[in-house]
Design an enzyme around this catalytic site. Structure first.
Site, mmCIF file in Angstrom:
data_model
loop_
_atom_site.group_PDB
_atom_site.id
_atom_site.type_symbol
_atom_site.label_atom_id
_atom_site.label_comp_id
_atom_site.label_asym_id
_atom_site.label_seq_id
_atom_site.Cartn_x
_atom_site.Cartn_y
_atom_site.Cartn_z
ATOM 1 N N TYR A 171 48.444 50.319 36.924
ATOM 2 C CA TYR A 171 48.399 51.729 37.311
ATOM 3 C C TYR A 171 49.261 52.591 36.390
ATOM 4 C CZ TYR A 171 46.351 50.767 41.994
ATOM 5 O OH TYR A 171 45.546 50.403 43.048
ATOM 6 N N GLY A 172 50.243 51.980 35.754
ATOM 7 C CA GLY A 172 51.282 52.734 35.058
ATOM 8 C C GLY A 172 50.835 53.648 33.943
ATOM 9 N N CYS A 188 59.204 47.761 38.288
ATOM 10 C CA CYS A 188 57.799 47.424 38.541
ATOM 11 C C CYS A 188 57.806 46.144 39.354
ATOM 12 C CB CYS A 188 57.048 47.225 37.223
ATOM 13 S SG CYS A 188 55.358 46.592 37.418
ATOM 14 N N THR A 215 54.709 52.663 40.583
ATOM 15 C CA THR A 215 53.926 53.789 40.092
ATOM 16 C C THR A 215 53.209 54.502 41.227
ATOM 17 O OG1 THR A 215 53.603 52.711 37.942
ATOM 18 C CG2 THR A 215 52.059 54.460 38.526
ATOM 19 N N CYS A 222 54.223 49.036 44.843
ATOM 20 C CA CYS A 222 53.955 49.415 43.454
ATOM 21 C C CYS A 222 54.811 50.635 43.153
ATOM 22 C CB CYS A 222 52.471 49.735 43.288
ATOM 23 S SG CYS A 222 52.028 50.460 41.692
#
Length: 262
Positions: free
Chosen positions: A42-43, A183, A75, A73
């Site tokens: 997703y980052g 993360c 992000t 998560c």
């Protein structure tokens, strides 16, 4: 509602580092884990896409009757949890880099943050950093390529170690004494990180703190499961169940992973 499951989602297998802490602290709670590996990482995605994926994952967990959702998560937390909380009535638990303990305990006044672009560029990260790290030298490094290696089953590979050696160089030059893992995938790199970093560098991840916060929120909302059962967790992946099975079976437990195109 107390016997309903805890839902956990992440952009892949990394959030199982959070799931393990939750399962250990709350063994009588049923857990459902969602690995959105098809869309990992997703980052590097636009904020709007991160939010759309977070809502999609939430809807699927709600369809399975979850009473609380852990956004495992960084992000997704830093870019979407405010919108999730505004849209749904159930509690959400987020995860963000543990800057506060690193900054407060640093003696060298230099700490490293290893995170994704999506986390480091978020408003929530900037706000947290500004609150606790004004007098600290914060070396931020984007862990580009790390999530892909972990999702590909290469967390212990030579390729991963070489990439980490390169990424950590700016931190080593600044003589950091704390490394914050920003993360949920990155705790799986701790054995390799320990080979590269000096022995006096403290590695901090958020898993245990997230588990404690989850328990506190369940208690506050009278949602804690008071039975003495040990429910079997459920795992869903929309890409490669074998990678997720390998991660969660690493300590001798055997769990089935269901393939689900959610």
């Amino acid at each position: 509602m107390s016997i309903h499951p805890i839902g956990i989602f992440d952009s892949g297998v990394g959030g199982t580092s959070i799931w393990k802490e939750v399962n250990q602290l709350l063994p009588h709670e049923k857990t459902i884990y969602l690995a959105d590996s098809t869309n990992a990482p997703y980052g590097e995605k636009p904020v709007e896409e991160i939010r759309q994926l977070s809502f999609k994952n939430t809807e699927y967990l709600l369809s399975l009757g979850c009473k609380i959702i852990i956004v495992a998560c960084n992000t997704a937390t830093t870019n979407a949890i405010r919108e999730l909380r505004a849209s749904y009535s159930l509690p959400f638990i987020g995860i963000e880099p543990a800057i506060k303990p690193a900054a407060l305990n640093s003696k060298s006044k230099a700490i490293g943050i290893l995170a994704t672009k999506g986390t480091l560029s978020s408003a929530l990260f900037s706000q947290t950093s500004g609150l606790y790290a004004n007098d600290i030298d914060v070396i931020e490094v984007e862990g580009n390529g790390l999530v892909e290696l972990i999702e590909g089953g290469k967390k212990d590979s030579v390729e991963t170690e070489k990439l980490l050696q390169r990424l950590l160089q700016p931190m080593l030059l600044k003589k950091i004494d704390h490394l914050v893992l920003g993360c949920s995938h990155y705790p799986y790199l701790i054995p390799v990180l320990k080979k590269i970093l000096p022995a006096d560098v403290h590695i901090i991840d958020s898993g245990e703190a997230v588990a404690r916060q989850t328990k506190a929120v369940l208690e506050k909302n009278n949602l804690l499961n008071t039975t003495t059962d040990f429910p079997e967790p459920q795992f869903f992946s929309n890409k490669n169940p074998a990678i997720l099975e390998d991660i969660i079976d690493s300590e001798g437990n055997k769990y089935a992973v269901n393939f689900q195109d959610f």
